[in-house]
Design a protein around this motif. Structure first.
Motif, PDB file in Angstrom:
ATOM      1  N   SER A 106       0.833  -1.210   0.000  1.00 35.08           N
ATOM      2  CA  SER A 106       0.000   0.000   0.000  1.00 35.08           C
ATOM      3  C   SER A 106       0.868   1.260   0.000  1.00 35.08           C
ATOM      4  N   ASP A 132      -6.325   5.482   5.509  1.00 36.36           N
ATOM      5  CA  ASP A 132      -5.317   4.415   5.511  1.00 36.36           C
ATOM      6  C   ASP A 132      -5.769   3.345   6.496  1.00 36.36           C
ATOM      7  N   THR A 186      -4.150  -3.357   2.606  1.00 42.37           N
ATOM      8  CA  THR A 186      -2.929  -4.098   2.283  1.00 42.37           C
ATOM      9  C   THR A 186      -3.056  -5.588   2.569  1.00 42.37           C
ATOM     10  N   SER A 227      -0.311  -6.930   3.605  1.00 43.64           N
ATOM     11  CA  SER A 227       0.900  -7.063   4.421  1.00 43.64           C
ATOM     12  C   SER A 227       0.625  -7.396   5.882  1.00 43.64           C
TER      13      SER A 227
HETATM   14  N1  PMP Z   1      -0.051   2.218   6.121  1.00 41.41           N
HETATM   15  C1  PMP Z   1       0.289   2.020   7.394  1.00 41.41           C
HETATM   16  C2  PMP Z   1      -0.460   2.738   8.457  1.00 41.41           C
HETATM   17  C3  PMP Z   1       1.329   1.160   7.723  1.00 41.41           C
HETATM   18  O1  PMP Z   1       1.673   0.978   8.994  1.00 41.41           O
HETATM   19  C4  PMP Z   1       2.012   0.489   6.681  1.00 41.41           C
HETATM   20  C5  PMP Z   1       3.176  -0.443   6.937  1.00 41.41           C
HETATM   21  N2  PMP Z   1       3.789  -0.416   8.115  1.00 41.41           N
HETATM   22  C6  PMP Z   1       1.621   0.742   5.372  1.00 41.41           C
HETATM   23  C7  PMP Z   1       0.580   1.613   5.120  1.00 41.41           C
HETATM   24  C8  PMP Z   1       2.312   0.155   4.201  1.00 41.41           C
HETATM   25  O2  PMP Z   1       2.338  -1.204   4.190  1.00 41.41           O
HETATM   26  P1  PMP Z   1       2.587  -2.018   2.848  1.00 41.41           P
HETATM   27  O3  PMP Z   1       3.310  -1.141   1.885  1.00 41.41           O
HETATM   28  O4  PMP Z   1       3.384  -3.188   3.283  1.00 41.41           O
HETATM   29  O5  PMP Z   1       1.220  -2.375   2.354  1.00 41.41           O
END
Ligand code: PMP
Length: 362
Positions: free
Chosen positions: A86, A186, A216, A218
Protein backbone atom coordinates in the motif's frame (compact mmCIF):
# COMPACT_ATOMS: atom_id res chain seq x y z
CA UNK A 1 33.67 15.56 -10.41
CA UNK A 2 31.21 13.31 -8.66
CA UNK A 3 27.54 12.75 -9.52
CA UNK A 4 25.06 15.11 -7.90
CA UNK A 5 21.76 14.01 -6.43
CA UNK A 6 18.45 15.83 -6.62
CA UNK A 7 17.16 17.89 -3.69
CA UNK A 8 14.52 15.20 -3.14
CA UNK A 9 17.16 12.87 -1.66
CA UNK A 10 18.01 15.33 1.08
CA UNK A 11 14.37 16.24 1.68
CA UNK A 12 13.31 12.62 2.27
CA UNK A 13 13.45 11.47 5.91
CA UNK A 14 15.19 8.15 6.57
CA UNK A 15 12.77 5.27 7.23
CA UNK A 16 13.25 3.84 10.76
CA UNK A 17 14.57 0.56 9.41
CA UNK A 18 14.37 -2.54 11.55
CA UNK A 19 13.29 -5.27 9.17
CA UNK A 20 14.87 -8.66 8.81
CA UNK A 21 18.36 -7.44 7.93
CA UNK A 22 21.36 -9.43 9.18
CA UNK A 23 19.85 -10.30 12.54
CA UNK A 24 20.91 -13.05 14.92
CA UNK A 25 18.78 -16.17 14.56
CA UNK A 26 17.32 -16.26 18.04
CA UNK A 27 15.57 -12.93 17.89
CA UNK A 28 11.91 -12.13 18.26
CA UNK A 29 10.71 -9.68 15.59
CA UNK A 30 8.20 -7.27 17.14
CA UNK A 31 9.23 -4.10 15.31
CA UNK A 32 7.36 -4.03 12.01
CA UNK A 33 3.72 -4.86 12.75
CA UNK A 34 3.91 -8.16 10.91
CA UNK A 35 1.90 -11.23 11.91
CA UNK A 36 3.95 -14.14 13.29
CA UNK A 37 2.10 -16.74 11.16
CA UNK A 38 3.81 -18.39 8.20
CA UNK A 39 1.93 -18.19 4.87
CA UNK A 40 -0.89 -20.74 4.50
CA UNK A 41 0.00 -23.97 2.65
CA UNK A 42 -2.69 -23.09 0.07
CA UNK A 43 -0.97 -19.74 -0.56
CA UNK A 44 2.39 -21.45 -0.97
CA UNK A 45 0.82 -23.90 -3.44
CA UNK A 46 -0.73 -21.01 -5.38
CA UNK A 47 2.73 -19.41 -5.67
CA UNK A 48 4.27 -22.71 -6.78
CA UNK A 49 1.51 -23.02 -9.37
CA UNK A 50 2.47 -19.77 -11.12
CA UNK A 51 6.20 -19.40 -10.53
CA UNK A 52 6.90 -21.43 -13.69
CA UNK A 53 5.58 -18.43 -15.70
CA UNK A 54 8.28 -16.15 -14.30
CA UNK A 55 9.86 -15.76 -17.76
CA UNK A 56 6.74 -13.70 -18.65
CA UNK A 57 5.76 -10.31 -17.29
CA UNK A 58 2.88 -10.26 -14.81
CA UNK A 59 -0.60 -9.11 -15.88
CA UNK A 60 -0.13 -5.32 -15.80
CA UNK A 61 -3.85 -4.77 -15.20
CA UNK A 62 -4.02 -7.16 -12.22
CA UNK A 63 -7.37 -8.23 -13.61
CA UNK A 64 -7.89 -11.45 -11.63
CA UNK A 65 -6.91 -9.86 -8.33
CA UNK A 66 -9.12 -6.84 -8.94
CA UNK A 67 -12.00 -9.15 -9.81
CA UNK A 68 -11.47 -11.15 -6.60
CA UNK A 69 -11.47 -7.92 -4.57
CA UNK A 70 -14.51 -6.69 -6.48
CA UNK A 71 -16.41 -9.86 -5.52
CA UNK A 72 -15.30 -9.61 -1.91
CA UNK A 73 -16.25 -5.94 -1.40
CA UNK A 74 -18.96 -5.43 -4.02
CA UNK A 75 -16.98 -2.53 -5.48
CA UNK A 76 -16.61 -2.40 -9.30
CA UNK A 77 -13.16 -3.50 -10.50
CA UNK A 78 -12.79 -0.11 -12.23
CA UNK A 79 -12.71 1.47 -8.77
CA UNK A 80 -9.96 -0.80 -7.42
CA UNK A 81 -6.24 0.02 -7.73
CA UNK A 82 -3.44 -2.43 -6.93
CA UNK A 83 0.01 -1.52 -5.67
CA UNK A 84 3.32 -3.14 -4.76
CA UNK A 85 2.28 -2.81 -1.14
CA UNK A 86 0.00 0.00 0.00
CA UNK A 87 3.08 2.27 0.32
CA UNK A 88 3.32 2.18 -3.46
CA UNK A 89 -0.28 3.42 -3.74
CA UNK A 90 0.33 6.03 -1.05
CA UNK A 91 3.23 7.50 -3.01
CA UNK A 92 1.21 7.25 -6.23
CA UNK A 93 -1.63 9.17 -4.54
CA UNK A 94 0.89 11.90 -3.73
CA UNK A 95 2.15 11.91 -7.32
CA UNK A 96 -1.33 12.32 -8.82
CA UNK A 97 -2.65 14.85 -6.31
CA UNK A 98 0.22 16.95 -4.98
CA UNK A 99 2.66 19.52 -6.35
CA UNK A 100 4.40 22.66 -5.07
CA UNK A 101 1.80 25.03 -3.61
CA UNK A 102 -0.60 22.18 -2.73
CA UNK A 103 -1.16 21.09 0.87
CA UNK A 104 -1.53 17.65 2.45
CA UNK A 105 -3.05 17.41 5.92
CA UNK A 106 -2.35 14.50 8.24
CA UNK A 107 -2.17 13.74 11.95
CA UNK A 108 1.13 13.40 13.76
CA UNK A 109 2.53 11.06 14.86
CA UNK A 110 1.16 8.81 12.13
CA UNK A 111 2.72 6.47 9.56
CA UNK A 112 6.32 7.54 9.05
CA UNK A 113 6.03 7.42 5.25
CA UNK A 114 3.49 10.32 5.04
CA UNK A 115 6.26 12.97 5.18
CA UNK A 116 7.76 11.35 2.06
CA UNK A 117 4.81 12.79 0.12
CA UNK A 118 6.06 16.30 0.78
CA UNK A 119 9.63 15.37 -0.08
CA UNK A 120 8.55 13.66 -3.29
CA UNK A 121 6.15 16.30 -4.59
CA UNK A 122 7.21 19.65 -3.10
CA UNK A 123 3.75 20.02 -1.50
CA UNK A 124 3.42 21.46 2.00
CA UNK A 125 2.60 19.03 4.81
CA UNK A 126 0.28 20.22 7.58
CA UNK A 127 0.69 18.01 10.62
CA UNK A 128 -2.11 18.08 13.17
CA UNK A 129 -1.18 16.79 16.65
CA UNK A 130 -3.07 13.78 18.01
CA UNK A 131 -5.18 14.38 21.12
CA UNK A 132 -4.14 13.28 24.62
CA UNK A 133 -5.60 9.81 24.03
CA UNK A 134 -3.22 9.45 21.02
CA UNK A 135 -6.18 9.65 18.61
CA UNK A 136 -6.79 11.79 15.53
CA UNK A 137 -8.32 15.18 16.34
CA UNK A 138 -10.64 15.30 13.35
CA UNK A 139 -12.10 18.73 14.21
CA UNK A 140 -8.62 20.23 14.32
CA UNK A 141 -7.81 18.53 11.01
CA UNK A 142 -10.95 19.99 9.40
CA UNK A 143 -9.87 23.47 10.48
CA UNK A 144 -6.60 23.05 8.57
CA UNK A 145 -8.32 22.41 5.23
CA UNK A 146 -7.93 25.35 2.82
CA UNK A 147 -8.40 25.94 -0.90
CA UNK A 148 -4.83 24.67 -1.32
CA UNK A 149 -5.57 21.31 0.36
CA UNK A 150 -5.59 18.45 -2.13
CA UNK A 151 -5.21 15.49 0.21
CA UNK A 152 -6.09 14.66 3.80
CA UNK A 153 -4.93 11.37 5.32
CA UNK A 154 -6.56 9.61 8.27
CA UNK A 155 -4.82 6.49 9.54
CA UNK A 156 -7.41 4.28 11.21
CA UNK A 157 -6.24 2.41 13.29
CA UNK A 158 -3.29 4.76 13.58
CA UNK A 159 0.32 3.67 13.28
CA UNK A 160 2.25 4.11 15.58
CA UNK A 161 -0.30 4.78 18.34
CA UNK A 162 -2.62 1.76 17.67
CA UNK A 163 -5.77 3.78 18.42
CA UNK A 164 -8.86 3.88 16.21
CA UNK A 165 -11.84 6.17 15.83
CA UNK A 166 -15.37 4.76 15.50
CA UNK A 167 -16.93 4.76 12.05
CA UNK A 168 -19.57 7.35 12.97
CA UNK A 169 -16.82 9.89 13.70
CA UNK A 170 -15.02 9.01 10.47
CA UNK A 171 -18.33 9.35 8.61
CA UNK A 172 -19.00 12.81 10.04
CA UNK A 173 -15.49 13.85 9.00
CA UNK A 174 -15.85 12.47 5.47
CA UNK A 175 -19.16 14.34 5.14
CA UNK A 176 -17.58 17.60 6.31
CA UNK A 177 -14.50 17.54 4.03
CA UNK A 178 -15.06 19.63 0.87
CA UNK A 179 -15.39 17.64 -2.35
CA UNK A 180 -12.23 19.08 -3.91
CA UNK A 181 -10.11 17.33 -1.26
CA UNK A 182 -9.19 13.66 -1.61
CA UNK A 183 -9.61 11.78 1.70
CA UNK A 184 -7.24 8.86 2.02
CA UNK A 185 -8.37 6.56 4.80
CA UNK A 186 -5.32 4.42 5.51
CA UNK A 187 -6.84 1.18 6.76
CA UNK A 188 -3.71 -1.01 6.79
CA UNK A 189 -4.79 -2.43 10.18
CA UNK A 190 -8.59 -2.23 9.80
CA UNK A 191 -9.17 -5.97 10.05
CA UNK A 192 -7.87 -5.92 13.64
CA UNK A 193 -10.25 -3.12 14.63
CA UNK A 194 -13.18 -4.45 16.66
CA UNK A 195 -14.93 -1.09 17.18
CA UNK A 196 -16.89 -1.54 13.92
CA UNK A 197 -17.26 -4.07 11.14
CA UNK A 198 -14.00 -3.52 9.21
CA UNK A 199 -15.91 -3.60 5.93
CA UNK A 200 -18.47 -0.95 6.93
CA UNK A 201 -16.33 1.94 5.66
CA UNK A 202 -16.66 0.52 2.12
CA UNK A 203 -20.28 1.76 2.09
CA UNK A 204 -19.05 5.35 2.32
CA UNK A 205 -17.55 5.05 -1.16
CA UNK A 206 -21.04 5.08 -2.69
CA UNK A 207 -21.70 8.61 -1.46
CA UNK A 208 -18.17 10.08 -1.50
CA UNK A 209 -16.27 10.08 -4.81
CA UNK A 210 -13.39 11.90 -3.07
CA UNK A 211 -12.78 8.95 -0.69
CA UNK A 212 -10.03 6.34 -1.10
CA UNK A 213 -9.66 3.37 1.27
CA UNK A 214 -6.07 2.19 1.35
CA UNK A 215 -5.60 -1.45 2.37
CA UNK A 216 -2.93 -4.10 2.28
CA UNK A 217 -2.12 -7.80 2.19
CA UNK A 218 0.90 -7.06 4.42
CA UNK A 219 -0.76 -7.11 7.82
CA UNK A 220 -3.57 -9.53 8.73
CA UNK A 221 -3.04 -11.47 5.46
CA UNK A 222 0.62 -11.90 6.41
CA UNK A 223 2.12 -11.33 2.95
CA UNK A 224 4.29 -8.25 3.50
CA UNK A 225 7.30 -10.01 1.96
CA UNK A 226 5.43 -10.21 -1.37
CA UNK A 227 4.35 -6.51 -1.52
CA UNK A 228 0.67 -6.26 -2.46
CA UNK A 229 -1.76 -3.54 -1.45
CA UNK A 230 -4.98 -2.17 -2.88
CA UNK A 231 -7.19 0.88 -2.84
CA UNK A 232 -10.97 0.92 -2.98
CA UNK A 233 -11.91 4.22 -4.58
CA UNK A 234 -15.01 6.39 -4.76
CA UNK A 235 -14.01 7.62 -8.22
CA UNK A 236 -12.62 5.41 -11.03
CA UNK A 237 -10.61 8.42 -12.25
CA UNK A 238 -8.31 7.95 -9.24
CA UNK A 239 -7.49 4.42 -10.45
CA UNK A 240 -6.88 5.68 -14.00
CA UNK A 241 -4.59 8.44 -12.73
CA UNK A 242 -2.39 6.23 -10.54
CA UNK A 243 -2.20 3.53 -13.21
CA UNK A 244 -1.11 6.13 -15.74
CA UNK A 245 1.81 7.58 -13.80
CA UNK A 246 3.28 4.40 -12.34
CA UNK A 247 5.78 2.06 -13.88
CA UNK A 248 4.06 -0.99 -15.40
CA UNK A 249 4.33 -4.52 -13.95
CA UNK A 250 4.69 -3.36 -10.34
CA UNK A 251 2.86 -6.35 -8.87
CA UNK A 252 4.68 -9.64 -9.41
CA UNK A 253 3.17 -12.92 -10.61
CA UNK A 254 3.53 -14.69 -7.21
CA UNK A 255 2.22 -11.62 -5.39
CA UNK A 256 -0.98 -11.52 -7.47
CA UNK A 257 -1.54 -15.28 -7.11
CA UNK A 258 -0.89 -15.29 -3.36
CA UNK A 259 -3.25 -12.39 -2.72
CA UNK A 260 -6.08 -14.04 -4.70
CA UNK A 261 -5.63 -17.28 -2.74
CA UNK A 262 -5.33 -15.52 0.64
CA UNK A 263 -8.68 -13.79 0.11
CA UNK A 264 -10.38 -17.21 0.01
CA UNK A 265 -9.43 -17.98 3.61
CA UNK A 266 -11.47 -15.53 5.61
CA UNK A 267 -11.94 -18.13 8.38
CA UNK A 268 -8.18 -18.06 9.00
CA UNK A 269 -8.20 -14.25 8.97
CA UNK A 270 -11.01 -14.21 11.54
CA UNK A 271 -9.05 -16.62 13.74
CA UNK A 272 -5.93 -14.42 13.46
CA UNK A 273 -7.96 -11.43 14.55
CA UNK A 274 -9.32 -13.37 17.54
CA UNK A 275 -5.79 -14.30 18.61
CA UNK A 276 -4.71 -10.68 18.22
CA UNK A 277 -7.54 -9.53 20.47
CA UNK A 278 -6.43 -12.03 23.13
CA UNK A 279 -2.80 -10.81 22.81
CA UNK A 280 -4.02 -7.23 23.13
CA UNK A 281 -5.78 -7.91 26.43
CA UNK A 282 -2.91 -9.98 27.83
CA UNK A 283 -0.22 -7.48 26.83
CA UNK A 284 -2.17 -4.57 28.24
CA UNK A 285 -2.54 -6.32 31.57
CA UNK A 286 1.16 -7.37 31.64
CA UNK A 287 2.22 -3.78 30.84
CA UNK A 288 -0.13 -2.43 33.52
CA UNK A 289 1.55 -4.81 35.99
CA UNK A 290 4.83 -3.05 35.13
CA UNK A 291 3.17 0.30 35.81
CA UNK A 292 2.88 1.19 32.10
CA UNK A 293 -0.23 2.56 30.36
CA UNK A 294 -0.55 1.52 26.72
CA UNK A 295 -2.91 3.49 24.46
CA UNK A 296 -6.25 1.77 23.66
CA UNK A 297 -5.11 -0.57 20.88
CA UNK A 298 -7.32 -1.60 17.95
CA UNK A 299 -4.35 -2.94 16.00
CA UNK A 300 -1.81 -5.78 16.21
CA UNK A 301 0.61 -3.65 18.21
CA UNK A 302 0.69 -1.39 21.25
CA UNK A 303 2.12 2.03 22.07
CA UNK A 304 3.16 3.31 25.47
CA UNK A 305 5.29 5.92 27.21
CA UNK A 306 8.37 4.80 29.09
CA UNK A 307 8.60 5.79 32.78
CA UNK A 308 10.16 9.24 33.14
CA UNK A 309 12.45 8.08 35.94
CA UNK A 310 13.69 5.02 34.00
CA UNK A 311 16.31 4.43 31.31
CA UNK A 312 16.24 6.45 28.04
CA UNK A 313 14.31 5.13 25.02
CA UNK A 314 17.49 4.29 23.06
CA UNK A 315 18.86 2.31 26.01
CA UNK A 316 15.59 0.40 26.38
CA UNK A 317 15.53 -0.46 22.65
CA UNK A 318 19.17 -1.59 22.86
CA UNK A 319 18.60 -3.51 26.10
CA UNK A 320 15.67 -5.36 24.56
CA UNK A 321 17.69 -6.18 21.41
CA UNK A 322 20.47 -7.57 23.62
CA UNK A 323 17.84 -9.80 25.19
CA UNK A 324 16.70 -10.98 21.75
CA UNK A 325 13.63 -8.76 21.25
CA UNK A 326 13.43 -6.26 18.41
CA UNK A 327 10.88 -3.46 18.85
CA UNK A 328 10.51 0.12 17.52
CA UNK A 329 11.41 3.18 19.59
CA UNK A 330 9.12 6.22 19.39
CA UNK A 331 11.81 8.65 18.18
CA UNK A 332 11.74 7.35 14.60
CA UNK A 333 7.94 7.33 14.83
CA UNK A 334 7.53 10.98 15.72
CA UNK A 335 7.50 10.87 19.52
CA UNK A 336 10.51 10.31 21.77
CA UNK A 337 10.17 8.34 25.00
CA UNK A 338 7.63 5.86 23.61
CA UNK A 339 7.79 2.26 22.41
CA UNK A 340 5.77 0.56 19.68
CA UNK A 341 5.59 -3.19 20.09
CA UNK A 342 3.98 -5.65 17.66
CA UNK A 343 2.20 -8.61 19.22
CA UNK A 344 3.89 -11.91 18.44
CA UNK A 345 3.08 -15.45 19.50
CA UNK A 346 2.19 -15.87 23.20
CA UNK A 347 5.79 -17.03 23.72
CA UNK A 348 7.19 -13.93 21.96
CA UNK A 349 4.98 -11.69 24.07
CA UNK A 350 6.11 -13.37 27.31
CA UNK A 351 9.72 -13.00 26.23
CA UNK A 352 9.20 -9.31 25.51
CA UNK A 353 7.53 -8.66 28.88
CA UNK A 354 10.30 -10.50 30.77
CA UNK A 355 12.98 -8.58 28.84
CA UNK A 356 11.24 -5.25 29.43
CA UNK A 357 10.84 -5.92 33.17
CA UNK A 358 14.56 -6.71 33.28
CA UNK A 359 15.60 -3.59 31.33
CA UNK A 360 13.37 -1.32 33.40
CA UNK A 361 14.45 -3.02 36.65
CA UNK A 362 10.83 -3.71 37.67
N1 PMP B 1 -0.05 2.22 6.12
C1 PMP B 1 0.29 2.02 7.39
C2 PMP B 1 -0.46 2.74 8.46
C3 PMP B 1 1.33 1.16 7.72
O1 PMP B 1 1.67 0.98 8.99
C4 PMP B 1 2.01 0.49 6.68
C5 PMP B 1 3.18 -0.44 6.94
N2 PMP B 1 3.79 -0.42 8.11
C6 PMP B 1 1.62 0.74 5.37
C7 PMP B 1 0.58 1.61 5.12
C8 PMP B 1 2.31 0.15 4.20
O2 PMP B 1 2.34 -1.20 4.19
P1 PMP B 1 2.59 -2.02 2.85
O3 PMP B 1 3.31 -1.14 1.88
O4 PMP B 1 3.38 -3.19 3.28
O5 PMP B 1 1.22 -2.38 2.35
Amino acid sequence: MAIEFSKRVERTPAYPMSGAQALPEDIVLMASNEVPDAPLPQVLRAIEGVIGNANRYPDPTNTKLRRALSDRFDVPAARIAIGAGSCDLLMAAGDVLLEPGAEVVYAWPAFSVYPYLEAATGATGIRVPLNDAHEHDLDAMLKEITVATRLVIVCNPNNPTSTALPLDEITRFVEAVPRHVCILLDEAYCEFNTLDDPDASVDLLKRHPNLVLLRTFSKVYGLCGLRVGYALCGDPRFVEAVDRIRQPFFCSIPAQAAAIEALKHQDVIAERVERTVVARVEMESALNDLGLEPAASQANFCWFALPEDGPEEADVVKGLAERGVLIRGGTGQGRAGYLRVTYGTPRDNDRFIAALADVLGR
